[in-house]
Write a protein that holds these residues in place. Structure first.
Motif, PDB file in Angstrom:
ATOM      1  N   THR A 120       0.920   5.725  -6.630  1.00 27.37           N
ATOM      2  CA  THR A 120       0.505   7.002  -6.067  1.00 27.37           C
ATOM      3  C   THR A 120       1.019   8.107  -6.991  1.00 27.37           C
ATOM      4  OG1 THR A 120       0.528   8.386  -4.066  1.00 27.37           O
ATOM      5  CG2 THR A 120       2.539   7.159  -4.537  1.00 27.37           C
ATOM      6  N   GLN A 145       0.848  -1.185   0.000  1.00 22.12           N
ATOM      7  CA  GLN A 145       0.000   0.000   0.000  1.00 22.12           C
ATOM      8  C   GLN A 145       0.886   1.238   0.000  1.00 22.12           C
ATOM      9  OE1 GLN A 145      -3.502  -0.040  -0.039  1.00 22.12           O
ATOM     10  NE2 GLN A 145      -3.318   2.165  -0.374  1.00 22.12           N
ATOM     11  N   SER A 160       1.508   5.388  -0.340  1.00 19.77           N
ATOM     12  CA  SER A 160       0.847   6.645  -0.003  1.00 19.77           C
ATOM     13  C   SER A 160       1.861   7.781  -0.025  1.00 19.77           C
ATOM     14  CB  SER A 160       0.199   6.541   1.385  1.00 19.77           C
ATOM     15  OG  SER A 160       1.186   6.288   2.367  1.00 19.77           O
ATOM     16  N   GLY A 161       1.343   9.003   0.017  1.00 22.03           N
ATOM     17  CA  GLY A 161       2.218  10.162   0.148  1.00 22.03           C
ATOM     18  C   GLY A 161       2.369  10.999  -1.097  1.00 22.03           C
ATOM     19  N   ASP A 171      10.292   3.539   2.279  1.00 24.45           N
ATOM     20  CA  ASP A 171       9.969   4.926   2.007  1.00 24.45           C
ATOM     21  C   ASP A 171      10.862   5.495   0.911  1.00 24.45           C
ATOM     22  OD1 ASP A 171       9.232   5.987   5.445  1.00 24.45           O
ATOM     23  OD2 ASP A 171       8.148   4.715   4.029  1.00 24.45           O
ATOM     24  N   LEU A 227       7.198   9.463   0.020  1.00 20.31           N
ATOM     25  CA  LEU A 227       6.308   8.348  -0.270  1.00 20.31           C
ATOM     26  C   LEU A 227       6.564   7.222   0.731  1.00 20.31           C
ATOM     27  CD1 LEU A 227       6.613   8.148  -4.160  1.00 20.31           C
ATOM     28  CD2 LEU A 227       5.131   9.606  -2.771  1.00 20.31           C
ATOM     29  N   SER A 228       5.507   6.564   1.128  1.00 24.43           N
ATOM     30  CA  SER A 228       5.614   5.435   2.042  1.00 24.43           C
ATOM     31  C   SER A 228       4.904   4.227   1.449  1.00 24.43           C
ATOM     32  CB  SER A 228       5.000   5.772   3.400  1.00 24.43           C
ATOM     33  OG  SER A 228       5.728   6.793   4.039  1.00 24.43           O
ATOM     34  N   CYS A 229       5.406   3.064   1.761  1.00 25.35           N
ATOM     35  CA  CYS A 229       4.805   1.817   1.280  1.00 25.35           C
ATOM     36  C   CYS A 229       4.795   0.815   2.414  1.00 25.35           C
ATOM     37  CB  CYS A 229       5.600   1.272   0.099  1.00 25.35           C
ATOM     38  SG  CYS A 229       4.978  -0.287  -0.553  1.00 25.35           S
TER      39      CYS A 229
END
Length: 122
Positions: free
Chosen positions: A116, A4, A6-7, A78, A19-21
């Motif tokens: 993302t 998942q 995000s960011g 990240d 960004l983070s995963c």
């Protein structure tokens, strides 16, 4: 197994994003994880990768501006992106391998996040 990401977002040129995963369903503490991106009309391309040992690899155009990191305990990876440029605009995907192949090739990565969007305005 799910990744998942995000960011993403909209940022002006010269700005920063992180960004983070987050991975779930299995641990990747001994596997290569990475980030790829795909701009409209272009193929998906390698951005950065990190080995379980902490060894990193970067696409030449992001070297010195982007930093990849991982937290094996949290099963996350990240991507810190600084000094962003308009040409960094793309959908960014996190990815992970079943193995430990030190590679920039998409076919070596078995699991993919949903992507993302990162948009850099000039």
């Amino acid at each position: 197994v799910q990744l998942q990401a995000s960011g993403g977002g909209l940022v002006q040129a010269g700005g920063s994003l992180r960004l983070s995963c987050a991975a779930s369903g299995r641990t990747f503490s001994r596997n290569v994880m990475g980030w790829f991106r795909q701009a409209p009309g272009k193929e998906r391309e390698f951005v950065a990768a990190i080995r379980w040992s902490g060894t990193t690899d970067y696409k030449e155009s992001v070297q010195g501006r982007f930093g990849i990191s991982r937290d094996s305990a949290k099963n996350t990876v990240d991507l810190q992106m600084n000094s962003l440029k308009a040409e960094d605009t793309a959908v960014y995907y996190c990815a992970a391998q079943r193995g430990d192949v030190w590679s920039r090739r998409t076919y070596n990565y078995n699991y993919w996040g949903q992507g993302t969007q990162v948009t850099v305005s000039s």
